[in-house]
Design a protein around this motif. Structure first.
Motif, PDB file in Angstrom:
ATOM      1  N   PRO A 359       0.808  -1.225   0.000  1.00  0.00           N
ATOM      2  CA  PRO A 359       0.000   0.000   0.000  1.00  0.00           C
ATOM      3  C   PRO A 359       0.838   1.271   0.000  1.00  0.00           C
ATOM      4  CG  PRO A 359      -0.955  -1.605   1.485  1.00  0.00           C
ATOM      5  CD  PRO A 359       0.339  -2.183   1.031  1.00  0.00           C
ATOM      6  N   ASN A 360       1.986   1.238   0.680  1.00  0.00           N
ATOM      7  CA  ASN A 360       2.832   2.434   0.677  1.00  0.00           C
ATOM      8  C   ASN A 360       3.370   2.734  -0.718  1.00  0.00           C
ATOM      9  OD1 ASN A 360       2.478   2.973   3.363  1.00  0.00           O
ATOM     10  ND2 ASN A 360       4.329   1.877   4.035  1.00  0.00           N
ATOM     11  N   THR A 361       3.601   1.668  -1.522  1.00  0.00           N
ATOM     12  CA  THR A 361       4.040   1.868  -2.905  1.00  0.00           C
ATOM     13  C   THR A 361       2.953   2.570  -3.699  1.00  0.00           C
ATOM     14  OG1 THR A 361       5.415  -0.123  -2.806  1.00  0.00           O
ATOM     15  CG2 THR A 361       4.862   0.714  -4.996  1.00  0.00           C
ATOM     16  N   VAL A 362       1.724   2.163  -3.457  1.00  0.00           N
ATOM     17  CA  VAL A 362       0.589   2.816  -4.129  1.00  0.00           C
ATOM     18  C   VAL A 362       0.549   4.293  -3.747  1.00  0.00           C
ATOM     19  CG1 VAL A 362      -1.929   2.930  -4.285  1.00  0.00           C
ATOM     20  CG2 VAL A 362      -0.772   0.704  -4.289  1.00  0.00           C
ATOM     21  N   ARG A 363       0.657   4.575  -2.460  1.00  0.00           N
ATOM     22  CA  ARG A 363       0.587   5.960  -2.003  1.00  0.00           C
ATOM     23  C   ARG A 363       1.737   6.797  -2.603  1.00  0.00           C
ATOM     24  NH1 ARG A 363      -0.404   2.931   2.834  1.00  0.00           N
ATOM     25  NH2 ARG A 363      -2.635   2.994   3.360  1.00  0.00           N
ATOM     26  N   HIS A 364       2.921   6.199  -2.682  1.00  0.00           N
ATOM     27  CA  HIS A 364       4.059   6.901  -3.261  1.00  0.00           C
ATOM     28  C   HIS A 364       3.796   7.240  -4.729  1.00  0.00           C
ATOM     29  CE1 HIS A 364       8.150   8.034  -4.232  1.00  0.00           C
ATOM     30  NE2 HIS A 364       8.188   7.073  -5.167  1.00  0.00           N
ATOM     31  N   ARG A 365       3.254   6.283  -5.473  1.00  0.00           N
ATOM     32  CA  ARG A 365       2.985   6.518  -6.888  1.00  0.00           C
ATOM     33  C   ARG A 365       1.901   7.578  -7.068  1.00  0.00           C
ATOM     34  NH1 ARG A 365       2.723   0.242  -9.125  1.00  0.00           N
ATOM     35  NH2 ARG A 365       4.938  -0.275  -8.754  1.00  0.00           N
ATOM     36  N   LEU A 366       0.857   7.531  -6.248  1.00  0.00           N
ATOM     37  CA  LEU A 366      -0.199   8.536  -6.340  1.00  0.00           C
ATOM     38  C   LEU A 366       0.342   9.930  -6.021  1.00  0.00           C
ATOM     39  CD1 LEU A 366      -3.160   6.610  -4.633  1.00  0.00           C
ATOM     40  CD2 LEU A 366      -2.801   6.984  -7.081  1.00  0.00           C
ATOM     41  N   HIS A 367       1.261   9.979  -5.053  1.00  0.00           N
ATOM     42  CA  HIS A 367       1.868  11.272  -4.710  1.00  0.00           C
ATOM     43  C   HIS A 367       2.692  11.808  -5.886  1.00  0.00           C
ATOM     44  CE1 HIS A 367       3.485  14.488  -2.325  1.00  0.00           C
ATOM     45  NE2 HIS A 367       4.744  14.082  -2.528  1.00  0.00           N
ATOM     46  N   ARG A 368       3.366  10.913  -6.608  1.00  0.00           N
ATOM     47  CA  ARG A 368       4.135  11.335  -7.781  1.00  0.00           C
ATOM     48  C   ARG A 368       3.202  11.870  -8.866  1.00  0.00           C
ATOM     49  NH1 ARG A 368       7.998   7.265 -10.292  1.00  0.00           N
ATOM     50  NH2 ARG A 368       8.761   9.193 -11.269  1.00  0.00           N
ATOM     51  N   ILE A 369       2.030  11.243  -9.011  1.00  0.00           N
ATOM     52  CA  ILE A 369       1.057  11.741  -9.986  1.00  0.00           C
ATOM     53  C   ILE A 369       0.628  13.157  -9.610  1.00  0.00           C
ATOM     54  CG2 ILE A 369      -1.310  11.424 -10.845  1.00  0.00           C
ATOM     55  CD1 ILE A 369      -0.840   8.398 -10.657  1.00  0.00           C
ATOM     56  N   GLU A 370       0.379  13.377  -8.331  1.00  0.00           N
ATOM     57  CA  GLU A 370      -0.010  14.714  -7.882  1.00  0.00           C
ATOM     58  C   GLU A 370       1.092  15.728  -8.173  1.00  0.00           C
ATOM     59  OE1 GLU A 370      -3.024  14.123  -4.148  1.00  0.00           O
ATOM     60  OE2 GLU A 370      -0.906  13.664  -3.779  1.00  0.00           O
ATOM     61  N   GLU A 371       2.329  15.332  -7.889  1.00  0.00           N
ATOM     62  CA  GLU A 371       3.446  16.247  -8.107  1.00  0.00           C
ATOM     63  C   GLU A 371       3.594  16.613  -9.575  1.00  0.00           C
ATOM     64  OE1 GLU A 371       6.691  15.402  -4.575  1.00  0.00           O
ATOM     65  OE2 GLU A 371       6.773  14.151  -6.382  1.00  0.00           O
ATOM     66  N   ARG A 372       3.499  15.624 -10.445  1.00  0.00           N
ATOM     67  CA  ARG A 372       3.783  15.851 -11.867  1.00  0.00           C
ATOM     68  C   ARG A 372       2.601  16.496 -12.599  1.00  0.00           C
ATOM     69  NH1 ARG A 372       8.233  14.152 -14.436  1.00  0.00           N
ATOM     70  NH2 ARG A 372       9.798  13.152 -13.116  1.00  0.00           N
ATOM     71  N   THR A 373       1.409  16.412 -12.053  1.00  0.00           N
ATOM     72  CA  THR A 373       0.245  17.003 -12.730  1.00  0.00           C
ATOM     73  C   THR A 373      -0.213  18.298 -12.057  1.00  0.00           C
ATOM     74  OG1 THR A 373      -1.333  15.731 -11.384  1.00  0.00           O
ATOM     75  CG2 THR A 373      -0.569  14.734 -13.460  1.00  0.00           C
ATOM     76  N   GLY A 374       0.217  18.528 -10.808  1.00  0.00           N
ATOM     77  CA  GLY A 374      -0.256  19.708 -10.088  1.00  0.00           C
ATOM     78  C   GLY A 374      -1.692  19.566  -9.642  1.00  0.00           C
ATOM     79  N   ARG A 375      -2.217  18.339  -9.630  1.00  0.00           N
ATOM     80  CA  ARG A 375      -3.580  18.080  -9.177  1.00  0.00           C
ATOM     81  C   ARG A 375      -3.546  17.291  -7.878  1.00  0.00           C
ATOM     82  NH1 ARG A 375      -3.052  20.315 -14.247  1.00  0.00           N
ATOM     83  NH2 ARG A 375      -5.105  20.921 -15.048  1.00  0.00           N
ATOM     84  N   SER A 376      -4.570  17.535  -7.046  1.00  0.00           N
ATOM     85  CA  SER A 376      -4.663  16.842  -5.767  1.00  0.00           C
ATOM     86  C   SER A 376      -5.751  15.781  -5.828  1.00  0.00           C
ATOM     87  CB  SER A 376      -4.976  17.831  -4.642  1.00  0.00           C
ATOM     88  OG  SER A 376      -5.285  17.147  -3.439  1.00  0.00           O
ATOM     89  N   LEU A 377      -5.423  14.599  -5.352  1.00  0.00           N
ATOM     90  CA  LEU A 377      -6.406  13.507  -5.338  1.00  0.00           C
ATOM     91  C   LEU A 377      -7.405  13.659  -4.201  1.00  0.00           C
ATOM     92  CD1 LEU A 377      -4.158  10.453  -6.243  1.00  0.00           C
ATOM     93  CD2 LEU A 377      -5.575  11.858  -7.729  1.00  0.00           C
ATOM     94  N   SER A 378      -7.310  14.737  -3.468  1.00  0.00           N
ATOM     95  CA  SER A 378      -8.299  15.014  -2.423  1.00  0.00           C
ATOM     96  C   SER A 378      -9.351  16.011  -2.887  1.00  0.00           C
ATOM     97  CB  SER A 378      -7.606  15.528  -1.146  1.00  0.00           C
ATOM     98  OG  SER A 378      -6.943  16.756  -1.405  1.00  0.00           O
ATOM     99  N   ARG A 379      -9.173  16.593  -4.075  1.00  0.00           N
ATOM    100  CA  ARG A 379     -10.138  17.557  -4.601  1.00  0.00           C
ATOM    101  C   ARG A 379     -10.913  16.935  -5.766  1.00  0.00           C
ATOM    102  NH1 ARG A 379      -5.720  21.374  -3.873  1.00  0.00           N
ATOM    103  NH2 ARG A 379      -5.201  21.168  -6.087  1.00  0.00           N
ATOM    104  N   PRO A 380     -12.240  16.816  -5.672  1.00  0.00           N
ATOM    105  CA  PRO A 380     -13.054  16.172  -6.720  1.00  0.00           C
ATOM    106  C   PRO A 380     -12.830  16.759  -8.103  1.00  0.00           C
ATOM    107  CG  PRO A 380     -14.369  16.513  -4.746  1.00  0.00           C
ATOM    108  CD  PRO A 380     -13.068  17.224  -4.517  1.00  0.00           C
ATOM    109  N   ARG A 381     -12.729  18.089  -8.233  1.00  0.00           N
ATOM    110  CA  ARG A 381     -12.534  18.692  -9.550  1.00  0.00           C
ATOM    111  C   ARG A 381     -11.214  18.223 -10.167  1.00  0.00           C
ATOM    112  NH1 ARG A 381     -14.707  23.128 -11.990  1.00  0.00           N
ATOM    113  NH2 ARG A 381     -15.696  23.772 -10.029  1.00  0.00           N
ATOM    114  N   ASP A 382     -10.158  18.158  -9.346  1.00  0.00           N
ATOM    115  CA  ASP A 382      -8.864  17.702  -9.854  1.00  0.00           C
ATOM    116  C   ASP A 382      -8.929  16.242 -10.281  1.00  0.00           C
ATOM    117  OD1 ASP A 382      -8.021  20.208  -9.268  1.00  0.00           O
ATOM    118  OD2 ASP A 382      -6.525  19.637  -7.766  1.00  0.00           O
ATOM    119  N   ILE A 383      -9.642  15.446  -9.487  1.00  0.00           N
ATOM    120  CA  ILE A 383      -9.792  14.022  -9.848  1.00  0.00           C
ATOM    121  C   ILE A 383     -10.519  13.893 -11.183  1.00  0.00           C
ATOM    122  CG2 ILE A 383     -10.891  11.839  -9.201  1.00  0.00           C
ATOM    123  CD1 ILE A 383     -10.383  12.564  -6.282  1.00  0.00           C
ATOM    124  N   ALA A 384     -11.556  14.722 -11.373  1.00  0.00           N
ATOM    125  CA  ALA A 384     -12.302  14.672 -12.636  1.00  0.00           C
ATOM    126  C   ALA A 384     -11.390  15.006 -13.813  1.00  0.00           C
ATOM    127  CB  ALA A 384     -13.481  15.641 -12.579  1.00  0.00           C
TER     128      ALA A 384
END
Length: 397
Positions: A359-384
């Motif tokens: 699970p920590n690997t998953v979280r690390h990868r998701l954090h990298r997605i946030e960093e590289r896209t400038g979107r937060s996976l905690s905000r619905p609009r960004d997820i959309a």
């Protein structure tokens, strides 16, 4: 040099030919009596046509008996003409052959009766039998050859007509409901769906990507109509029930040698062109597995991703442009992880179990997605926005 015909056989032939018109009428009546198809389908072969062909058969056979060259070199154009006429009329070849057998028996019995009247010797009558059979065989072979050739031309013509209709439907050139129903009837397709469009890549111009696919589907009672394009083999397939799509996919997978795209189901033939676009996109998009056959799922997100390709590609690049400097393998890992996270309802633990990582690997990868896209996976609009961008990445080449 071939031997001259026996004078007694010549006498017999001349006597029969002198009565050719009357005997042809009698032969036609016998055929009507003994071959049920001819008795009940006078509109296909009327009395004048049947008389004409009976006379032609009789004249050919008895002319051959008087010719020095023998029946094998006689003119068979009358036989070929009859074969073409019967094929055009739609008379089954088996029924034509039945009529010929009845006609041959009539001519043989007529010959025997005429020979007795002329006091021809038994030996000459036996020789006559052999020559009549040879002439009849030559005539019949010429007729059946012409019949089959004409039938082949008709089938090719119908196939060309069917293929042209398929193309007209695919390109939206037929929009009137009644004309669409007429086209569906010619194509042996039900007039209401659901349908799917299948597009298969071809190995070369003029070659099919799914050989004998229409026949293979027919054996499973799945109706379809196909058109061969320079780059694709395209078919409209009717799904008679929900399970039919699974059957169709099984058949396509067993027949496919290259990529095949399948559109979402649709009910109205007027939208066939749009379905073809989806089938093409299923081929062009990035495969989700190792299967050659890919189905465009038709979800709102998928449709939105391909609705305006140029706009969507720009949006996709704006959101995922931060991935461009990553190696292809690393980029794909992040894409797959995000998709698995979505499929798992946003649970890192379920995602980890799905893709066999911690699970920590998953979280690390998701954090990298946030960093590289400038979107937060905690905000619905960004997820959309990420969902749409990743869908564009998957759907558009």
């Amino acid at each position: 040099m071939p031997a001259a015909p026996d004078p007694s056989i010549v006498r017999l032939a001349e006597a029969v030919l002198a009565r050719a018109d009357a005997l042809a009428t009698d032969m036609a009546e016998v055929i009507r009596r003994d071959v049920a198809f001819y008795a009940s389908n006078r509109s296909l072969v009327d009395d004048a046509e049947l008389h004409r062909s009976c006379r032609a058969q009789m004249v050919y056979v008895f002319d051959a008996l008087t010719a020095d060259s023998g029946p094998e070199l006689a003119d068979v154009s009358a036989a070929e003409d009859t074969g073409v006429r019967r094929a055009l009329a739609g008379v089954p070849l088996a029924m034509v052959m039945s009529a010929y057998r009845v006609g041959f028996r009539f001519m043989w019995e007529t010959s025997l009766a005429q020979a007795r009247d002329l006091d021809i010797s038994p030996e000459a009558i036996l020789a006559t039998t052999s020559q009549i059979m040879l002439a009849q065989d030559s005539f019949t072979q010429a007729m059946t050859g012409a019949y089959r050739q004409q039938l082949t031309q008709q089938m090719l013509g119908k196939e060309e007509e069917r293929s042209a209709l398929v193309e007209a439907i695919l390109q939206g050139r037929i929009t009137d409901t009644q004309n669409l129903w007429d086209a569906a009837d010619i194509l042996r397709l039900p007039t209401s769906g659901p349908y799917v469009v299948v597009a298969a890549q071809v190995p070369g111009i003029g070659r099919t990507g799914l050989p004998e696919i229409a026949n293979k589907l027919d054996t499973r009672d799945i109706r379809s109509a196909w058109r061969l394009l320079p780059d694709l083999q395209v078919g409209i397939v009717h799904l008679r029930r929900h399970a039919t799509q699974d059957e169709l996919l099984d058949i396509l997978r067993s027949a496919a040698s290259d990529r095949v795209g399948v559109s979402p189901p649709f009910d109205d033939l007027t939208v066939t062109g749009e379905a073809l676009r989806f089938a093409r996109l299923a081929i062009a998009g990035r495969p989700t597995d190792d299967q050659l056959v890919q189905v465009f799922d038709g979800s709102p997100l998928a449709v939105a991703a391909v609705a305006a390709p140029e706009v969507m590609q720009r949006i996709g690049h704006d959101v995922l442009g931060g991935f461009d400097d990553l190696p292809a393998e690393e980029r794909q890992i992040l894409v797959d992880t995000f998709q698995a996270w979505l499929d798992s309802g946003g649970s890192a633990n379920e995602t980890a179990a799905k893709i066999y990582v911690h699970p920590n690997t998953v979280r690390h990868r998701l954090h990298r997605i946030e960093e590289r896209t400038g979107r937060s996976l905690s905000r619905p609009r960004d997820i959309a926005e990420l969902c749409l961008a990743f869908e564009v990445h998957r759907r558009l080449p």
